[in-house]
Design an enzyme around this catalytic site. Sequence first.
Site, PDB file in Angstrom:
ATOM      1  N   ARG A 232      16.309  71.674  45.051  1.00 24.75           N
ATOM      2  CA  ARG A 232      17.669  71.882  44.549  1.00 24.75           C
ATOM      3  C   ARG A 232      17.742  71.351  43.133  1.00 24.75           C
ATOM      4  O   ARG A 232      17.162  70.309  42.797  1.00 24.75           O
ATOM      5  CB  ARG A 232      18.701  71.169  45.438  1.00 24.75           C
ATOM      6  CG  ARG A 232      18.646  71.563  46.898  1.00 24.75           C
ATOM      7  CD  ARG A 232      18.906  73.033  47.134  1.00 24.75           C
ATOM      8  NE  ARG A 232      20.310  73.391  46.964  1.00 24.75           N
ATOM      9  CZ  ARG A 232      20.787  74.608  47.180  1.00 24.75           C
ATOM     10  NH1 ARG A 232      19.973  75.586  47.537  1.00 24.75           N
ATOM     11  NH2 ARG A 232      22.070  74.852  47.024  1.00 24.75           N
ATOM     12  N   GLU A 261      23.720  76.415  37.374  1.00 24.04           N
ATOM     13  CA  GLU A 261      23.267  77.807  37.508  1.00 24.04           C
ATOM     14  C   GLU A 261      24.457  78.751  37.352  1.00 24.04           C
ATOM     15  O   GLU A 261      25.533  78.470  37.855  1.00 24.04           O
ATOM     16  CB  GLU A 261      22.580  78.013  38.858  1.00 24.04           C
ATOM     17  CG  GLU A 261      21.297  77.215  38.990  1.00 24.04           C
ATOM     18  CD  GLU A 261      20.554  77.489  40.292  1.00 24.04           C
ATOM     19  OE1 GLU A 261      20.981  78.378  41.066  1.00 24.04           O
ATOM     20  OE2 GLU A 261      19.541  76.819  40.540  1.00 24.04           O
ATOM     21  N   HIS A 280      16.237  81.418  40.364  1.00 29.91           N
ATOM     22  CA  HIS A 280      16.547  81.058  41.756  1.00 29.91           C
ATOM     23  C   HIS A 280      16.242  82.228  42.703  1.00 29.91           C
ATOM     24  O   HIS A 280      17.083  82.678  43.474  1.00 29.91           O
ATOM     25  CB  HIS A 280      18.018  80.639  41.896  1.00 29.91           C
ATOM     26  CG  HIS A 280      18.252  79.730  43.061  1.00 29.91           C
ATOM     27  ND1 HIS A 280      19.220  78.755  43.063  1.00 29.91           N
ATOM     28  CD2 HIS A 280      17.656  79.653  44.298  1.00 29.91           C
ATOM     29  CE1 HIS A 280      19.221  78.112  44.225  1.00 29.91           C
ATOM     30  NE2 HIS A 280      18.270  78.650  44.986  1.00 29.91           N
TER      31      HIS A 280
END
Length: 320
Positions: A232, A261, A280
């Site tokens: 993460r 993000e 991602h």
Amino acid sequence: MTKKSIWLIQKTTNEQIETLKDLAPDYDLIKGWETDEKEVSLESVEIIYGWTGQRTEELLADDKPVLRWVQGKAAGVDFLDLKKLEEKQILLTNGSGIHSIPIAESVFGLLLAYARGIQKAVKDQQTKKWDQVDKLMELNGKTIMIVGTGKIGIEVGRLAKAFNMKTIGVNRSGRDVNYMDQLIRQPELIEQVKLADIVVNILPHTDQTHYFFNQAVFSQMKDGTLFINVGRGPTVKTDDLVNALDSGKLAFAGLDVFETEPLTEESELWNRDDVLITPHITGIAEHFKKRLFTIFEENLKAYLAGEKLPTNLIDYDQQY
């Protein structure tokens, strides 16, 4: 009395729909892909399949006591209101394990892109530049430290053994895990991280892991370490990562997750030759629907039988 319902946010196949009808004939099935989420009547929704936080405030309002169990689609749950879910005694299960194969394969894709000169070759191809480098790295014989030895970490370890690598696993308890030559506890990492040629971060984001990788940890790595983050984003302090790259502690960083993000256009990470960015995507699984439904089906059988959910039940105290 309103009939109970299962809100299927994750699209399911016709065969899976029939399975659910057989397992839960007393429930209506709301096909989320055919219904605007704003039009779903929450008063009857007892179970949600594939939740990523839709209509959180309404679902967790004090006057909405119907929801009893949520099957999430992601492995991480840090973006959900865990405190409120716990207060309302709502069961939460996640998609842990679904992503182990694609993420582990992506870890080695990122590593090989750097180690075997592929990242540079892709850039050179854009300008038709023929540049035969005379020094590249082999993974064979290297030591890889896998921080987070859940299902993803185990799969990374399995693939690492195929490359004839030494594996050091890091977890909270120091418990034995398959494919690890050595296991250490998280507090021991700062003293042991210098043993690794490659460090792979697969940590979940919790209060305890926030900025786990910071200046104190990076400074103890050997010069030229390779760092991969598929855990993460907020488990790594970006400024300290950049400093580690500048100082040479890190020779390369393969990053799929970030503090914020999407990664902003202003981030200096974009322009670095010693960084490889993927947006991602390492968890994107070819067989995602099948794997997620397998978890949901097993848990649904237990739920309907009044039993403890057997797969991926979140411990709110641990936050994963």
